[in-house]
Design an enzyme around this catalytic site. Structure first.
Site: not given
Length: 346
Positions: A24, A28, A37, A74, A150
């Site tokens: 990651r 952010r 973004r 992703d 998921y």
């Protein structure tokens, strides 16, 4: 390649220091990421925008000065490529409107092909051009069990009880789901390699909700299928988060390296894993600590794993509220500490 440290470790060549990259790292914590973004209306659109994805992939190379880029995407891209759209809801995570709970549901999905994820391949090509051979580029996918968790649950979960229910009640359906995901993932990763990635990492993010027998039956064989199909075209890493119960069998993975989460600290277990490069495994929360504490823990980590056949990383991804200066300090500490080691031992 100007910076070959990561690839040199995979090829068992001498290195001047330990390579370091962070899961990651394109995220952010970076102001620049937030600015990029904002150009997309939602996260899925962002992922599907090759120029934007390439831009945020390269940002940590420029800002954090790490030794590898990882393509921004992703893990659930492959589910959508198979015909199961999803949304990312802020503070909640992924949501699938449709779930896979039966053979009828599964028959609506197809094995993903190049055209189903062409935007990612374009992002890889743009990224490779923008990196200009400065550092290697890592491609990735989720392990089939993690994707199954998921798409059966329909969202994130602490237990993934609906997905595990199928393992116990209808193992034949589970095998069919996992095989379809595996076949899709093989296409997906081989296409990433063709597009130009230099390394592949497989994320088994929900390994830890299984036990040994379930993992050996419903996750490990499908990861192995993928690794075999990649046929050693590029180096590979398997990161099975919270798989404490399986560490002794990490040797069975035919990957070059295994990623380790921050809870795995038993040297006696690691001594039984003799043919793998280790990657990891600092606690991401360490980066909330003082620089003195970070320095101390980096030294302990490097001493624990040794400086050869090792890739420094976190035991999971960066958290969005971390101070970028602390992240830089961690990276620089890995570099300086390992440079000192190699200078004093050569």
């Amino acid at each position: 390649m100007k910076n070959t440290l990561l690839l040199d470790v995979f090829n068992h060549k001498p290195v001047s220091r330990v390579p370091v990259w962070l899961m990651r790292q394109a995220g952010r914590i970076l102001t620049q990421y937030k600015q990029t973004r904002s150009k997309a209306t939602n996260f899925v659109e962002f992922v599907k925008s090759p120029n934007l994805a390439a831009e945020v992939t390269v940002q940590p190379v420029d800002i954090l000065n790490i030794d590898a880029a990882i393509i921004f995407s992703d893990i659930l891209v492959i589910a959508e490529a198979m015909g199961l759209p999803y949304q990312i809801i802020e503070e909640k995570g992924p949501i699938f409107q449709n779930k896979i709970r039966s053979e009828h549901d599964l028959n609506k999905l197809h094995i993903a092909q190049t055209e189903d994820y062409s935007y990612l391949l374009e992002a890889i090509k743009i990224t490779k051009n923008n990196l200009n051979n400065r550092v290697p580029l890592i491609g990735f996918a989720a392990a089939p069990w993690t994707i199954m968790a998921y798409i059966v649950e329909g969202s994130g979960s602490k237990t993934f009880s609906q997905a595990k229910k199928i393992l116990y009640q209808n193992s034949n359906l589970a095998y069919q789901i996992l095989q379809k995901i595996t076949d899709s993932t093989i296409n997906y990763l081989n296409d990433q390699i063709t597009a130009g990635v230099d390394v592949i990492q497989i994320f088994d993010s929900w390994a830890g909700v299984l036990n040994y027998d379930l993992y050996k039956n419903f996750s490990y064989p499908y990861i192995q299928q993928i690794l075999k199909a990649l046929n050693n075209k590029v180096p590979t890493i398997v990161f099975a988060k919270d798989a404490h119960f399986f560490v002794k069998d990490f040797n069975m993975f035919t990957s070059n390296a295994v990623g380790l989460d921050w809870t795995l600290t038993d040297k006696n277990i690691f001594n039984q894993v003799t043919n793998k490069i280790f990657q990891g495994n600092a606690d991401p929360c360490l980066l909330y600590a003082s620089e003195k504490t970070i320095k101390l823990e980096v030294n302990k980590m490097l001493q624990f794993f040794g400086y050869k056949n090792y890739i420094a990383n976190l035991g999971h991804g960066l958290y969005p509220d971390l101070d970028v200066e602390k992240v830089k300090f961690f990276i620089n500490e890995v570099k300086e500490n390992s440079i000192t080691y190699f200078k004093s031992n050569n």
